[in-house]
Design an enzyme around this catalytic site. Structure first.
Site: not given
Ligand code: AMP
Length: 138
Positions: A102, A104
């Site tokens: 992932h 951010h």
């Protein structure tokens, strides 16, 4: 290190736990971080499995970066931001806590520091921020 299909983001992708969706396409999903370190803090993940930057394929990375660019530009508009911080942590020693790749996206304002990590946000505020992002993506 192998991919654990029971990680929390895999569960979000399967719809087993809820998330505040911001954007999705065939290869990626973007949703709000529930412990936001700035207003509009959201996460971009590939829909296919990989732990982090160390095992991601070029295709997964390219797809994520395209979505990061789209959402980052929307976040600039939605929050009147002055800049964007992009973060990615790989493996526990690198600061990773959820083992599905992932990125951010953190909208930033001049002179304002990031908030602390690990503090649960107000779900109504996060929902409203997701709606602002969605409107800016429109
Ligand atoms: P890291 O692996 O260090 O990049 O951190 C994982 C991030 O996921 C943190 O910023 C958490 O606030 C966020 N997070 C954890 N669980 C959820 C969830 N169910 N929905 C949205 N964000 C989450």
């Amino acid at each position: 290190m192998s991919y654990d299909p029971d990680n929390i983001f895999a569960k979000i992708l399967r719809g087993e736990i809820p998330s505040f969706k911001v954007y999705e396409d065939e290869q990626t999903y973007c949703f709000m971080d529930i412990m936001p370190r700035s207003a509009g803090h959201c996460l971009v993940i590939p829909k296919t499995p990989c732990r982090n930057i160390l095992d991601a394929s070029p295709e997964q990375l390219c797809a994520c970066m395209a979505t990061v660019s789209t959402v980052a530009n929307a976040a600039m508009k939605a929050f009147g931001a002055d800049g964007i911080t992009l973060q990615q942590f790989s493996e526990a020693a690198g600061g990773q806590e959820v083992f599905h790749l992932h990125f951010h996206i953190l909208p930033r304002h001049s002179g304002k520091s990031l908030g602390p990590a690990g503090v649960m946000g107000d779900m109504e505020v996060i929902k409203a921020h997701a709606e602002k992002l969605i409107a800016a993506l429109g």
